[in-house]
Design an enzyme around this catalytic site. Structure first.
Site, PDB file in Angstrom:
ATOM      1  N   LYS A  33      26.311  73.600  10.079  1.00  0.00           N
ATOM      2  CA  LYS A  33      26.497  74.002  11.426  1.00  0.00           C
ATOM      3  C   LYS A  33      25.843  73.092  12.378  1.00  0.00           C
ATOM      4  CE  LYS A  33      25.162  78.337  13.957  1.00  0.00           C
ATOM      5  NZ  LYS A  33      24.589  79.590  13.631  1.00  0.00           N
TER       6      LYS A  33
ATOM      7  N   LYS B 225      21.690  72.599   9.641  1.00  0.00           N
ATOM      8  CA  LYS B 225      22.000  73.227  10.748  1.00  0.00           C
ATOM      9  C   LYS B 225      21.337  72.336  12.051  1.00  0.00           C
ATOM     10  CE  LYS B 225      21.051  77.638  13.323  1.00  0.00           C
ATOM     11  NZ  LYS B 225      20.578  79.062  13.002  1.00  0.00           N
TER      12      LYS B 225
END
Length: 325
Positions: A248, A196
């Site tokens: 992400k 992320k």
């Protein structure tokens, strides 16, 4: 001309192209992120994410049923509380907005789709960080893990089938897996947000969760310049017991997604984040791109890079397109 190799033969009709397509989208590969806001009776639109709503618990239940009917694979729930504090007390309150909403959605559609919850403190803290703060204002990794363990038990008790560990704390998967197993909840799946990144593409999401963030999250989310680090984080999450790992954002990080997919023994998901959604919606509304084709192309590119499933705000709409083909 005599050309024995003519690749265009495989593109000459829609039927041929469909037959030889290397990657396909299916509704079951899509997960719908949803926001439930405390203190409202009717759903409310968001300015920066056209078509995405703040739901009441009742409207969330109805929307989850619609998603199940559309054939999507799951829903990922985010809570937006009215009151916040330094440790995110609302995240572990059994009657807090996210846990109450999870019970309602699990009762409504828990047998039809995978009910998932975001396990992170940022929506619940008054400082907006994903963990509790030390005296010097930094995020205290190990103290945060204790809160994550408490959250995991609360969310599992509420009926979440998959916990999305999105806080990017070191050791979060191991800490949560340990406490769930000790409580007899080895059935609960863990999604490790492994790679992320500290991205500028989260802007509209901050509106969605009414973020109170002070400063930034660069001390715990990944540097966008680092590719190998994303793979390293994914490997660590798998070793700690993650059932699924996440990359992400999706579209700006297809190289990382490809690396993780090539190495991972567990399913790999990607999150098509709020900024990706907002850019396509804005360009489409201005007539600069073909909105629907761009949505499908963007999702196909994420699948092509290796994602087994995609979190996308278009999940229900795209599922309808795919089922009507």
């Amino acid at each position: 001309m005599t050309l024995p190799v003519r690749p265009r033969r495989l593109r000459q009709t829609a039927a041929v192209r469909r037959l030889v397509a290397e990657h396909r989208l299916d509704p079951a590969q899509l997960v719908l992120p949803m926001f439930v806001r405390e203190g409202i009776d009717e759903p409310r639109p968001m300015q920066s994410m056209p078509g995405v709503l703040h739901h009441s618990i009742d409207s969330l239940r109805r929307a989850a049923a619609e998603a199940a009917e559309a054939g999507v694979g799951g829903v990922m729930l985010f809570g937006v509380p009215e009151h916040r504090d330094g440790i995110g007390s609302g995240a572990t309150d059994p009657d807090g907005v996210l846990n109450a909403a999870t019970r309602a959605v699990a009762a409504e559609v828990g047998d039809a789709i995978v009910v998932q919850t975001d396990l992170c403190l940022d929506e619940f803290t008054d400082h907006g960080h994903c963990g509790v703060l030390a005296a010097d204002g930094s995020v205290d990794n190990d103290a945060t893990l204790l809160r994550y363990r408490e959250m995991a038990l609360a969310q599992a008790e509420a009926g979440s089938q998959l916990l999305g560990l999105s806080g990017m704390m070191d050791g979060q998967v191991a800490a949560v897996r340990e406490v769930l197993d000790a409580a007899g909840r080895s059935d609960v799946l863990l999604l490790g947000y492994a790679a992320k990144y500290a991205s500028a593409l989260y802007g509209p999401f901050r509106e969605a969760v009414e973020s109170t963030l002070q400063g930034d999250r660069r001390t715990y989310q990944l540097d966008p310049a680092n590719r190998r680090e994303g793979l390293r984080e994914a490997v660590l999450d798998v070793e700690q017991g993650a059932d699924v790992v996440m990359v992400k954002p999706a579209s700006f990080y297809l190289d990382v997604l490809s690396d993780v997919a090539a190495a991972s023994p567990v399913p790999v998901w990607a999150y098509q984040v709020s900024g990706e959604y907002a850019m396509i919606e804005a360009a489409g509304r201005n007539g600069w791109i073909d909105r629907d084709r761009t949505i499908l192309e963007s999702l196909t590119s994420i699948r092509r890079a290796g994602a087994d499933a995609v979190l996308t705000y278009w999940a229900v709409e795209v599922a309808g397109w795919l089922r009507s083909r």
